[in-house]
Design an enzyme around this catalytic site. Structure first.
Site, PDB file in Angstrom:
ATOM      1  N   CYS A 121       6.382   6.986  19.412  1.00 42.66           N
ATOM      2  CA  CYS A 121       7.276   8.043  18.922  1.00 42.66           C
ATOM      3  C   CYS A 121       8.093   7.622  17.707  1.00 42.66           C
ATOM      4  O   CYS A 121       8.772   8.454  17.101  1.00 42.66           O
ATOM      5  CB  CYS A 121       8.204   8.474  20.042  1.00 42.66           C
ATOM      6  SG  CYS A 121       7.350   8.796  21.602  1.00 42.66           S
ATOM      7  N   HIS A 149      17.007  11.136  18.014  1.00 40.70           N
ATOM      8  CA  HIS A 149      15.677  11.132  18.606  1.00 40.70           C
ATOM      9  C   HIS A 149      15.625  12.213  19.681  1.00 40.70           C
ATOM     10  O   HIS A 149      14.666  12.977  19.743  1.00 40.70           O
ATOM     11  CB  HIS A 149      15.362   9.758  19.184  1.00 40.70           C
ATOM     12  CG  HIS A 149      13.959   9.609  19.665  1.00 40.70           C
ATOM     13  ND1 HIS A 149      12.871   9.882  18.872  1.00 40.70           N
ATOM     14  CD2 HIS A 149      13.450   9.226  20.866  1.00 40.70           C
ATOM     15  CE1 HIS A 149      11.749   9.661  19.548  1.00 40.70           C
ATOM     16  NE2 HIS A 149      12.079   9.277  20.768  1.00 40.70           N
ATOM     17  N   GLU A 202      20.672   6.682  23.739  1.00 38.89           N
ATOM     18  CA  GLU A 202      20.941   6.968  22.330  1.00 38.89           C
ATOM     19  C   GLU A 202      22.411   7.293  22.114  1.00 38.89           C
ATOM     20  O   GLU A 202      23.015   6.862  21.121  1.00 38.89           O
ATOM     21  CB  GLU A 202      20.068   8.112  21.834  1.00 38.89           C
ATOM     22  CG  GLU A 202      20.250   8.378  20.344  1.00 38.89           C
ATOM     23  CD  GLU A 202      19.239   9.344  19.765  1.00 38.89           C
ATOM     24  OE1 GLU A 202      19.115   9.393  18.525  1.00 38.89           O
ATOM     25  OE2 GLU A 202      18.566  10.048  20.540  1.00 38.89           O
ATOM     26  N   LYS A 210      14.293  18.435  18.508  1.00 40.33           N
ATOM     27  CA  LYS A 210      13.192  18.571  19.461  1.00 40.33           C
ATOM     28  C   LYS A 210      13.457  19.699  20.450  1.00 40.33           C
ATOM     29  O   LYS A 210      12.541  20.145  21.142  1.00 40.33           O
ATOM     30  CB  LYS A 210      12.959  17.254  20.210  1.00 40.33           C
ATOM     31  CG  LYS A 210      12.338  16.147  19.370  1.00 40.33           C
ATOM     32  CD  LYS A 210      12.091  14.896  20.203  1.00 40.33           C
ATOM     33  CE  LYS A 210      11.453  13.793  19.376  1.00 40.33           C
ATOM     34  NZ  LYS A 210      12.370  13.228  18.364  1.00 40.33           N
ATOM     35  N   HIS A 219       8.312  17.585  21.365  1.00 37.61           N
ATOM     36  CA  HIS A 219       8.165  16.192  20.934  1.00 37.61           C
ATOM     37  C   HIS A 219       6.769  15.993  20.337  1.00 37.61           C
ATOM     38  O   HIS A 219       5.777  15.955  21.044  1.00 37.61           O
ATOM     39  CB  HIS A 219       8.381  15.263  22.117  1.00 37.61           C
ATOM     40  CG  HIS A 219       8.555  13.830  21.739  1.00 37.61           C
ATOM     41  ND1 HIS A 219       8.343  13.350  20.468  1.00 37.61           N
ATOM     42  CD2 HIS A 219       8.920  12.742  22.493  1.00 37.61           C
ATOM     43  CE1 HIS A 219       8.569  12.053  20.441  1.00 37.61           C
ATOM     44  NE2 HIS A 219       8.921  11.661  21.660  1.00 37.61           N
ATOM     45  N   PHE A 232       7.880   4.367  22.844  1.00 37.00           N
ATOM     46  CA  PHE A 232       7.385   3.505  23.914  1.00 37.00           C
ATOM     47  C   PHE A 232       7.037   2.134  23.341  1.00 37.00           C
ATOM     48  O   PHE A 232       6.606   2.006  22.193  1.00 37.00           O
ATOM     49  CB  PHE A 232       6.140   4.128  24.548  1.00 37.00           C
ATOM     50  CG  PHE A 232       6.434   5.250  25.514  1.00 37.00           C
ATOM     51  CD1 PHE A 232       7.715   5.585  25.870  1.00 37.00           C
ATOM     52  CD2 PHE A 232       5.389   5.976  26.073  1.00 37.00           C
ATOM     53  CE1 PHE A 232       7.983   6.621  26.758  1.00 37.00           C
ATOM     54  CE2 PHE A 232       5.634   7.008  26.967  1.00 37.00           C
ATOM     55  CZ  PHE A 232       6.934   7.326  27.310  1.00 37.00           C
TER      56      PHE A 232
END
Length: 437
Positions: free
Chosen positions: A185, A324, A335, A356, A361, A420
């Protein structure tokens, strides 16, 4: 995040800033293009984003038997006939088509004529989390059902991760550096950071950079569901709810975003419009877990600190953060902790968007499209909203622009991307005052 850790990183960043090269090449953004669940074309996407529209809908391409996943951010009504013919279309994965459409728009927006001397000093750097996963899935099904003799010669070229970057270069005649970044991502942000370095180091004058993804296929949804990462909400408009207390996972989506990064003096010589400046880039690894983020946010904080140090700006200068913001419990909480550790008390005065919430996503394309939205926010003085934050989470207590788009003139913006594998990236964008070179 311990105060001593934050102070240690601040000291390190001051050292980096004091030793940063004083005459490195400045890099600006002169073109942007995108294909998303909110539609194609940057201006159209931007207007729908500000209006609070959502691109998330019912999953329409296939049925997931025995899985409670019914929504996705699909690209709908995508017409590629102007860029590829029918025969060529059959040989290409959707992520490559999305990349080509976004790149074509970005080149047009930049008024860029790719003559041989220009093309040789132009690069392509695209990020992707999966590459042509759907093409691999279809060809594997053909192999299992009909045997190896029925697998076509484009099975590998369509599915390989660098297909999008290679095809964009082929179609546009770009002969400079060509790279593909696969950091889940965070890939779109890493691609933009890589492009920034190529120009700063003199390896290219222009770079088409961003990300592309088309992951909406049974294997991806089944795998993400098995991890507990996807939202089970059946209401498309409310399924993606970053920083909300009721969030239960992300909504998978597809698309592409491409930006033209250009050395400042070259842009000035061409007399083209400048959207914004890319001031800095930072990256880090959590070294913690293959999927889960480090709970204290230390890895995310390192990336943000490094980006600010690279940009030569202070935390107090930050006026906007495009998060994010995946709508997963751990990511949003971590975050928020990292942003507060970076900005201190100033964090509560800085607006934060989680776009998002409207797009879903897009994995490797997410940070690229969201960087475009960040640049638009700086250029137009309007911040996109975070949809569906109806119930505040006590652990996520910043200003997430939940009431709708907001007029706000920021000079410096951060764009975060965490993937990830513990991959963290942060970009610093600066508003361009006069809007042209």
């Amino acid at each position: 995040m311990k105060a001593s850790t934050a102070r240690a990183w601040q000291t390190r960043d001051e050292t980096v800033r004091n030793h940063a090269p004083s005459a490195r090449r400045r890099v600006v953004i002169t073109g942007m293009g995108a294909v998303t669940p909110l539609g194609a074309g940057v201006d159209s996407i931007w207007q729908r984003m500000l209006a609070g529209k959502s691109g998330i809908g019912r999953l329409s391409r296939f049925e997931l038997v025995d899985l409670p996943i019914s929504v996705a951010g699909e690209v709908r009504d995508f017409d590629c006939t102007s860029i590829v013919d029918r025969k060529e279309r059959r040989h290409l994965d959707d992520f490559t088509l999305y990349a080509l459409a976004a790149a074509t728009e970005a080149v047009t927006d930049a008024r860029l004529s790719l003559e041989p001397d220009v093309a040789d000093n132009t690069g392509v750097v695209l990020g992707s989390g999966f590459g042509g996963l759907a093409s691999f899935e279809r060809n594997h099904e053909t192999l299992m059902r009909r045997g190896p003799s029925r697998v076509g010669p484009f099975a590998i070229p369509a599915g390989m991760a660098n297909a999008a970057a290679a095809y964009v270069a082929q179609r546009l005649g770009i002969t400079g550096p060509n790279q593909t970044v696969m950091t889940a991502c965070a890939a779109g942000a890493h691609a933009l950071g890589t492009a920034l370095r190529l120009i700063q180091q003199g390896d290219a004058t222009l770079v088409l950079a961003g990300g592309a993804e088309a992951p909406i296929c049974p294997s991806a949804l089944a795998g993400f569901h098995a991890m507990g990462a996807l939202s089970r909400c059946s209401d498309p408009a409310r399924a993606s709810r970053p920083f909300d207390a009721g969030r239960d996972g992300f909504v998978i989506a597809e698309g592409a975003g491409v930006l033209v990064l250009e050395e400042l003096e070259h842009a000035r010589a061409r007399g083209v419009r400048i959207h914004a400046e890319v001031l800095g880039y930072g990256a880090s690894a959590d070294a913690y877990h293959v999927c889960a983020p480090c709970p204290d946010g230390a890895g995310a904080l390192r990336a943000m600190h490094r980006a600010l140090a690279d940009a030569g700006v202070d935390a107090a200068d930050v006026g906007y953060v495009n998060a994010h913001g995946t709508s997963t419990h751990y990511n949003d909480t971590v975050e928020t902790r990292a942003i507060k550790a970076l900005l201190g008390a100033h964090a509560y005065a800085v607006p934060v968007s989680a776009t998002k919430s409207a797009l879903g996503h897009m994995i490797g394309a997410g940070a690229a499209v969201e960087s475009i939205l960040t640049v638009k926010a700086l250029a137009e003085g309007v911040l996109p909203p975070t949809l569906n934050r109806d119930t505040p989470d006590p652990e996520c207590d910043l200003d997430y622009i939940a009431e709708g788009a907001r007029t706000h003139r920021a000079r410096i913006a951060l764009k975060n991307a965490f993937g990830f594998g513990g991959n963290n990236a942060c970009l610093v964008f600066g508003a361009w005052q006069d809007g042209c070179a």
